[in-house]
Design a protein around this motif. Structure first.
Motif, mmCIF file in Angstrom:
data_model
loop_
_atom_site.group_PDB
_atom_site.id
_atom_site.type_symbol
_atom_site.label_atom_id
_atom_site.label_comp_id
_atom_site.label_asym_id
_atom_site.label_seq_id
_atom_site.Cartn_x
_atom_site.Cartn_y
_atom_site.Cartn_z
ATOM 1 N N TYR A 1 -33.659 57.894 100.673
ATOM 2 C CA TYR A 1 -34.519 58.598 99.714
ATOM 3 C C TYR A 1 -34.122 58.158 98.308
ATOM 4 O O TYR A 1 -33.146 58.680 97.744
ATOM 5 N N PRO A 2 -34.843 57.226 97.694
ATOM 6 C CA PRO A 2 -34.474 56.749 96.347
ATOM 7 C C PRO A 2 -34.423 57.864 95.313
ATOM 8 O O PRO A 2 -33.502 57.922 94.495
ATOM 9 N N GLU A 3 -35.409 58.768 95.344
ATOM 10 C CA GLU A 3 -35.478 59.841 94.354
ATOM 11 C C GLU A 3 -34.298 60.801 94.470
ATOM 12 O O GLU A 3 -33.842 61.373 93.484
ATOM 13 N N LEU A 4 -33.775 60.960 95.673
ATOM 14 C CA LEU A 4 -32.683 61.903 95.917
ATOM 15 C C LEU A 4 -31.315 61.224 95.906
ATOM 16 O O LEU A 4 -30.285 61.892 96.024
ATOM 17 N N ASN A 5 -31.301 59.894 95.787
ATOM 18 C CA ASN A 5 -30.040 59.147 95.880
ATOM 19 C C ASN A 5 -29.285 59.530 97.158
ATOM 20 O O ASN A 5 -28.089 59.819 97.133
ATOM 21 N N ARG A 6 -29.988 59.526 98.262
ATOM 22 C CA ARG A 6 -29.437 59.993 99.530
ATOM 23 C C ARG A 6 -29.878 59.076 100.661
ATOM 24 O O ARG A 6 -31.014 58.591 100.674
ATOM 25 N N SER A 7 -28.989 58.856 101.616
ATOM 26 C CA SER A 7 -29.342 58.099 102.817
ATOM 27 C C SER A 7 -28.672 58.718 104.033
ATOM 28 O O SER A 7 -27.573 59.278 103.933
ATOM 29 N N VAL A 8 -29.351 58.629 105.170
ATOM 30 C CA VAL A 8 -28.843 59.140 106.443
ATOM 31 C C VAL A 8 -28.943 58.022 107.468
ATOM 32 O O VAL A 8 -30.000 57.389 107.597
ATOM 33 N N SER A 9 -27.854 57.768 108.196
ATOM 34 C CA SER A 9 -27.856 56.754 109.253
ATOM 35 C C SER A 9 -27.414 57.393 110.558
ATOM 36 O O SER A 9 -26.329 57.972 110.636
ATOM 37 N N ILE A 10 -28.251 57.272 111.588
ATOM 38 C CA ILE A 10 -27.987 57.861 112.895
ATOM 39 C C ILE A 10 -27.760 56.733 113.894
ATOM 40 O O ILE A 10 -28.628 55.861 114.061
ATOM 41 N N THR A 11 -26.609 56.730 114.548
ATOM 42 C CA THR A 11 -26.293 55.708 115.548
ATOM 43 C C THR A 11 -26.479 56.304 116.936
ATOM 44 O O THR A 11 -25.843 57.298 117.293
ATOM 45 N N LYS B 1 -24.810 62.517 96.411
ATOM 46 C CA LYS B 1 -23.918 62.988 95.361
ATOM 47 C C LYS B 1 -23.472 64.404 95.687
ATOM 48 O O LYS B 1 -24.288 65.317 95.780
ATOM 49 N N SER B 2 -22.169 64.565 95.847
ATOM 50 C CA SER B 2 -21.609 65.868 96.187
ATOM 51 C C SER B 2 -21.060 66.514 94.929
ATOM 52 O O SER B 2 -20.336 65.878 94.158
ATOM 53 N N GLY B 3 -21.359 67.774 94.743
ATOM 54 C CA GLY B 3 -21.009 68.443 93.496
ATOM 55 C C GLY B 3 -22.234 68.498 92.603
ATOM 56 O O GLY B 3 -23.305 67.991 92.944
ATOM 57 N N PHE B 4 -22.094 69.096 91.445
ATOM 58 C CA PHE B 4 -23.235 69.277 90.562
ATOM 59 C C PHE B 4 -22.886 68.781 89.157
ATOM 60 O O PHE B 4 -21.719 68.715 88.773
ATOM 61 N N GLY B 5 -23.924 68.412 88.411
ATOM 62 C CA GLY B 5 -23.707 67.912 87.061
ATOM 63 C C GLY B 5 -23.659 66.399 87.013
ATOM 64 O O GLY B 5 -23.680 65.711 88.043
ATOM 65 N N PRO B 6 -23.545 65.838 85.820
ATOM 66 C CA PRO B 6 -23.585 64.376 85.636
ATOM 67 C C PRO B 6 -22.396 63.657 86.239
ATOM 68 O O PRO B 6 -22.459 62.450 86.489
ATOM 69 N N ASN B 7 -21.303 64.352 86.479
ATOM 70 C CA ASN B 7 -20.106 63.714 87.024
ATOM 71 C C ASN B 7 -19.963 63.888 88.537
ATOM 72 O O ASN B 7 -18.890 63.664 89.100
ATOM 73 N N ALA B 8 -21.040 64.279 89.187
ATOM 74 C CA ALA B 8 -20.998 64.466 90.642
ATOM 75 C C ALA B 8 -20.676 63.148 91.334
ATOM 76 O O ALA B 8 -21.218 62.091 90.996
ATOM 77 N N LYS B 9 -19.775 63.202 92.317
ATOM 78 C CA LYS B 9 -19.348 62.007 93.036
ATOM 79 C C LYS B 9 -20.288 61.708 94.199
ATOM 80 O O LYS B 9 -20.790 62.610 94.860
ATOM 81 N N GLU B 10 -20.490 60.409 94.441
ATOM 82 C CA GLU B 10 -21.222 59.998 95.636
ATOM 83 C C GLU B 10 -20.234 59.917 96.796
ATOM 84 O O GLU B 10 -19.297 59.113 96.769
ATOM 85 N N LEU B 11 -20.419 60.749 97.770
ATOM 86 C CA LEU B 11 -19.530 60.807 98.927
ATOM 87 C C LEU B 11 -20.337 60.658 100.212
ATOM 88 O O LEU B 11 -21.560 60.832 100.222
ATOM 89 N N THR B 12 -19.638 60.362 101.301
ATOM 90 C CA THR B 12 -20.304 60.159 102.591
ATOM 91 C C THR B 12 -19.776 61.135 103.634
ATOM 92 O O THR B 12 -18.570 61.167 103.916
ATOM 93 N N THR B 13 -20.671 61.937 104.162
ATOM 94 C CA THR B 13 -20.368 62.798 105.301
ATOM 95 C C THR B 13 -20.393 61.939 106.562
ATOM 96 O O THR B 13 -21.276 61.092 106.723
#
Length: 310
Positions: free
Chosen positions: A242-252, A269-281
Motif C-alpha cells: 500500500y504506497p499511501e500507507l507505507n505498508r506491505s504484507v507478505s504471506i508465505t 511505521k510503528s509508533g506515531f509522529g514524524p519520527n515513527a520507525k519502520e519496523l517489520t512484524t
C-alpha cells in the motif's frame, strides 16, 4: 346459460391458479436446484478439498510472533484456526442445523497475544469466506482488548459492505457506515486456502485488515495497492503493498494443496509522529495440528496447548 357462464368462469379461475402453481413450483424447483448446485459445487471443488476440510476437524497452526508496536518489537504468539461450517446468508451467523439455504464457508479465526510493557494485547479477527469462491467474504469481525480499553468492528456483505465500529477513542466511537464493495485483505487469507491461483494481482483497490486499521487508527476504506506472487521451491509468497500507507504484507504459503500458511511479515511505521520507525512484524510457524478443538475442553486437553507451544 347463466350456469354455463358461471362454470366457464370457475374453470378459468382454476386454470389461472393451476398455471400460477406450476410457475411457482417451477420457480421453487429452479431455486432449489440452484441452491443444490451451488452447494455441491462449493463442496466439490476437489476430492482433496473434501477429504481435508470436511473430515470433522479444524486446522490449528501456532506461530512465534514478533509484533511491531509503539516503535519496538514485542514477543508473542499468533494462532490461525481454519474450519468449515454452514452459514446463514441472511442473518450471517453460523447455522444451528443443516438447510439447503445455508452457505458453506471456510472460517478463519486469527488471534494474536503480546505484551507492551506492563499491559497485554489480545487481538482476534474472524473471516467467513464462501468455499464456492464466488463472492466476497460474507462477514468479517475484529476485536481488540488491552488495558486502555477495547474496540470492535464488523463488516456484513449485503447490497454494500455494511460496517459497524465501536471504540473507546473519540474519533472512532460508535460508527455505522457503508462501503462500495472491494477486495478485503482479511478475505485473502481464506482465498489462499480455497483457490490461490485466482488471487488478485496487479494494481487494485483493497480494504486493509481491520487489525491494521484499528491499531494505526486509519479510516476503514479501500486503498490503492499492488499485489504480486512469487513462487519459490515449495512455497509461494503473496505480497500486498500500500504506497499511501507505507505498508506491505507478505504471506508465505505452501504452493501445493492444502496451501498451509507457513509464515508472514508486515512492514509499516510503528509508533506515531514524524519520527515513527519502520519496523517489520514477523510470524513463524511453531506447530500445526488437526483437531475438533470444540470438544477438547477438559483439563487433560491442555497438553494440546503445550504441543502447539502456547
Amino acid at each position: 346459460m347463466r350456469k354455463s357462464i358461471i362454470l366457464f368462469g370457475i374453470l378459468g379461475i382454476l386454470a389461472v391458479i393451476a398455471c400460477s402453481n406450476i410457475k411457482a413450483d417451477e420457480a421453487t424447483e429452479n431455486k432449489e436446484k440452484t441452491i443444490v448446485e451451488d452447494k455441491e459445487s462449493a463442496k466439490g471443488i476437489s476430492e482433496d478439498f473434501k477429504k481435508y476440510w470436511y473430515a470433522g476437524n479444524a486446522e490449528i497452526t501456532s506461530y512465534q510472533l514478533e509484533q511491531a508496536r509503539y516503535g519496538e518489537i514485542r514477543k508473542g504468539t499468533a494462532v490461525l484456526i481454519y474450519v468449515t461450517e454452514d452459514f446463514l446468508p441472511k442473518e450471517q451467523v453460523k447455522a444451528d442445523s443443516q438447510n439447503t439455504d445455508n452457505v458453506p464457508v471456510l472460517k478463519l479465526n486469527a488471534t494474536k497475544k503480546f505484551n507492551t510493557g506492563i499491559y497485554p494485547y489480545s487481538i482476534m479477527q474472524s473471516t467467513f469466506y464462501p468455499v464456492s469462491d464466488n463472492q466476497h467474504a460474507i462477514k468479517i469481525s475484529s476485536s481488540m482488548q488491552e488495558w486502555c480499553g477495547h474496540v470492535y468492528a464488523q463488516l456484513n456483505n449485503r447490497k454494500k459492505f455494511e460496517v459497524m465500529s465501536h471504540s473507546y477513542f473519540q474519533n472512532e466511537a460508535d460508527q455505522e457506515f457503508s462501503l462500495d464493495k472491494a477486495i478485503l485483505e482479511n478475505e485473502l487469507w481464506t482465498k489462499i486456502r480455497v483457490n490461490p491461483d485466482d488471487l488478485p494481482k496487479g494494481d487494485i483497490k483493497i480494504i486493509p485488515s481491520f487489525e491494521y486499521s484499528r491499531l494505526r487508527h486509519k479510516e476503514i476504506k479501500a486503498y490503492t495497492a499492488k499485489t504480486t506472487s512469487q513462487k519459490q521451491d515449495k512455497t509461494t509468497i503473496y505480497t500486498i503493498s500500500y504506497p499511501e500507507l507505507n505498508r506491505s504484507v507478505s504471506i508465505t504459503y505452501n504452493t501445493v494443496f492444502p496451501h498451509e500458511i507457513e509464515s508472514w511479515t508486515e512492514t509499516f511505521k510503528s509508533g506515531f509522529g514524524p519520527n515513527a520507525k519502520e519496523l517489520t512484524t514477523k510470524a513463524t510457524k511453531i506447530k500445526r495440528i488437526k483437531s475438533a478443538y470444540w470438544g477438547k475442553n477438559s483439563n487433560k486437553d491442555e497438553v494440546l496447548r503445550e504441543e502447539l507451544g502456547l
